[in-house]
Scaffold this active site. Structure first.
Site, PDB file in Angstrom:
ATOM      1  N   HIS A  47     -74.616 -15.089 -12.618  1.00  0.00           N
ATOM      2  CA  HIS A  47     -75.689 -14.523 -12.249  1.00  0.00           C
ATOM      3  C   HIS A  47     -76.963 -15.182 -12.152  1.00  0.00           C
ATOM      4  O   HIS A  47     -77.741 -15.002 -11.440  1.00  0.00           O
ATOM      5  CB  HIS A  47     -75.497 -12.929 -12.635  1.00  0.00           C
ATOM      6  CG  HIS A  47     -74.900 -12.312 -12.495  1.00  0.00           C
ATOM      7  ND1 HIS A  47     -74.186 -11.709 -13.859  1.00  0.00           N
ATOM      8  CD2 HIS A  47     -73.958 -11.484 -11.282  1.00  0.00           C
ATOM      9  CE1 HIS A  47     -73.234 -10.431 -13.278  1.00  0.00           C
ATOM     10  NE2 HIS A  47     -73.299 -10.583 -12.014  1.00  0.00           N
ATOM     11  N   LYS A  83     -71.027   6.387 -13.695  1.00  0.00           N
ATOM     12  CA  LYS A  83     -69.820   5.196 -14.249  1.00  0.00           C
ATOM     13  C   LYS A  83     -70.587   5.266 -15.467  1.00  0.00           C
ATOM     14  O   LYS A  83     -71.662   4.881 -15.735  1.00  0.00           O
ATOM     15  CB  LYS A  83     -69.739   4.146 -13.185  1.00  0.00           C
ATOM     16  CG  LYS A  83     -68.858   3.700 -13.097  1.00  0.00           C
ATOM     17  CD  LYS A  83     -68.800   2.966 -11.992  1.00  0.00           C
ATOM     18  CE  LYS A  83     -68.369   1.300 -11.994  1.00  0.00           C
ATOM     19  NZ  LYS A  83     -68.285   0.068 -11.481  1.00  0.00           N
ATOM     20  N   ARG A 122     -67.381 -16.501  -5.381  1.00  0.00           N
ATOM     21  CA  ARG A 122     -66.684 -17.237  -6.756  1.00  0.00           C
ATOM     22  C   ARG A 122     -65.096 -17.786  -5.745  1.00  0.00           C
ATOM     23  O   ARG A 122     -64.876 -18.704  -6.257  1.00  0.00           O
ATOM     24  CB  ARG A 122     -66.367 -16.517  -7.810  1.00  0.00           C
ATOM     25  CG  ARG A 122     -67.648 -16.059  -8.550  1.00  0.00           C
ATOM     26  CD  ARG A 122     -66.977 -15.092  -9.990  1.00  0.00           C
ATOM     27  NE  ARG A 122     -67.197 -13.619  -9.141  1.00  0.00           N
ATOM     28  CZ  ARG A 122     -67.487 -12.540  -9.677  1.00  0.00           C
ATOM     29  NH1 ARG A 122     -66.761 -12.769 -10.582  1.00  0.00           N
ATOM     30  NH2 ARG A 122     -67.363 -11.628  -9.371  1.00  0.00           N
ATOM     31  N   SER A 159     -68.545 -10.210 -15.047  1.00  0.00           N
ATOM     32  CA  SER A 159     -69.213  -9.694 -16.285  1.00  0.00           C
ATOM     33  C   SER A 159     -67.365  -8.553 -17.134  1.00  0.00           C
ATOM     34  O   SER A 159     -67.620  -8.423 -18.068  1.00  0.00           O
ATOM     35  CB  SER A 159     -69.267  -8.135 -15.741  1.00  0.00           C
ATOM     36  OG  SER A 159     -70.718  -8.951 -15.515  1.00  0.00           O
TER      37      SER A 159
HETATM   38  P1  ADP Z   1     -70.486  -5.284  -8.626  1.00  0.00           P
HETATM   39  O1  ADP Z   1     -70.358  -4.690  -8.981  1.00  0.00           O
HETATM   40  O2  ADP Z   1     -71.773  -5.768  -6.982  1.00  0.00           O
HETATM   41  O3  ADP Z   1     -69.540  -6.848  -8.359  1.00  0.00           O
HETATM   42  P2  ADP Z   1     -71.700  -7.592 -10.101  1.00  0.00           P
HETATM   43  O4  ADP Z   1     -72.971  -7.150 -10.924  1.00  0.00           O
HETATM   44  O5  ADP Z   1     -69.776  -8.222 -10.525  1.00  0.00           O
HETATM   45  O6  ADP Z   1     -71.491  -6.975  -9.016  1.00  0.00           O
HETATM   46  O7  ADP Z   1     -72.055  -9.005  -9.146  1.00  0.00           O
HETATM   47  C1  ADP Z   1     -73.139  -8.961  -8.406  1.00  0.00           C
HETATM   48  C2  ADP Z   1     -73.060 -10.601  -8.003  1.00  0.00           C
HETATM   49  O8  ADP Z   1     -73.065 -11.459  -8.692  1.00  0.00           O
HETATM   50  C3  ADP Z   1     -71.781 -10.156  -6.820  1.00  0.00           C
HETATM   51  O9  ADP Z   1     -72.296 -11.399  -5.467  1.00  0.00           O
HETATM   52  C4  ADP Z   1     -70.288 -11.200  -7.236  1.00  0.00           C
HETATM   53  O10 ADP Z   1     -70.223 -11.923  -6.427  1.00  0.00           O
HETATM   54  C5  ADP Z   1     -71.798 -12.164  -8.168  1.00  0.00           C
HETATM   55  N1  ADP Z   1     -71.184 -13.185  -9.203  1.00  0.00           N
HETATM   56  C6  ADP Z   1     -71.107 -12.705 -10.232  1.00  0.00           C
HETATM   57  N2  ADP Z   1     -69.911 -12.712 -11.241  1.00  0.00           N
HETATM   58  C7  ADP Z   1     -70.507 -15.055 -10.598  1.00  0.00           C
HETATM   59  C8  ADP Z   1     -70.119 -15.665 -11.097  1.00  0.00           C
HETATM   60  N3  ADP Z   1     -69.864 -16.164 -12.160  1.00  0.00           N
HETATM   61  N4  ADP Z   1     -71.328 -17.372 -10.528  1.00  0.00           N
HETATM   62  C9  ADP Z   1     -71.912 -16.326  -9.506  1.00  0.00           C
HETATM   63  N5  ADP Z   1     -71.194 -15.412  -8.695  1.00  0.00           N
HETATM   64  C10 ADP Z   1     -71.318 -14.485  -9.137  1.00  0.00           C
END
Ligand code: ADP
Length: 160
Positions: free
Chosen positions: A19, A43, A92, A130
């Protein structure tokens, strides 16, 4: 000219180096990047929102065009509220693409002014998620290399 504001929405449970990478690259493309932590009372979270806000603020302290906010409800509506015409997301793999494709269409349906911009993940962060971090951390294993800050131990986190 209007300021180019991008919303980077997500659960950020927790906020990872993947992120962070998207935000650091995004802040060079836009005048401002607003990290929006989507809040859903139904949630259960792993990391409290207050802790994530604190840590994200610390990580981006050196950059005055990055800030963090929380929101409830539709991302596209929140984007409108903060004057963001761009929605930033990370990609990703093809699974992300399939999912993101439909979300981007839906967001566009709700807010015609909103364009989604994707950044392809840097390869060293491509496998970080995450949920993977939560699984490792829950069993007491070290996750520091995945995060740009320290996460409290599982027991402490559950008592927060
Ligand atoms: P959501 O629950 O909306 O999917 P996340 O917190 O999992 O939210 O992810 C937010 C954003 O960050 C999404 O666009 C996701 O694709 C991106 N993202 C998650 N992990 C990575 C990573 N390792 N590298 C780049 N982008 C990521």
């Amino acid at each position: 000219m209007h300021k180019k504001i991008a919303i980077f929405p997500g659960s950020f449970d927790p906020f990872t180096r993947g992120h962070e990478d998207i935000v650091l690259r995004g802040r060079l493309l836009f005048d401002e990047v607003v990290i929006g932590i989507g809040h859903n009372s139904q949630k259960q979270r792993y990391c409290p929102i207050s802790l994530m806000i604190e840590q994200i603020n610390e990580v981006f302290k050196p950059y005055d065009n990055v800030r963090v906010e929380t929101f409830v409800g539709l991302t596209a509506v929140f984007a409108q509220k903060i004057g963001a015409n761009y929605l930033l997301r990370g990609l990703r793999n093809t699974t992300d693409f399939e999912y993101e494709n439909s979300i981007a269409q839906a967001n566009r349906h709700v807010n015609k002014e909103l364009d989604t911009v994707f950044l392809i993940t840097s390869p060293q962060f491509a496998y970080i998620s995450s949920s993977l971090i939560r699984d490792i951390h829950k069993y007491g294993k070290d996750v520091t290399e995945y995060l740009p800050y320290e996460l409290p131990a599982y027991e402490d986190l559950m008592n927060m």
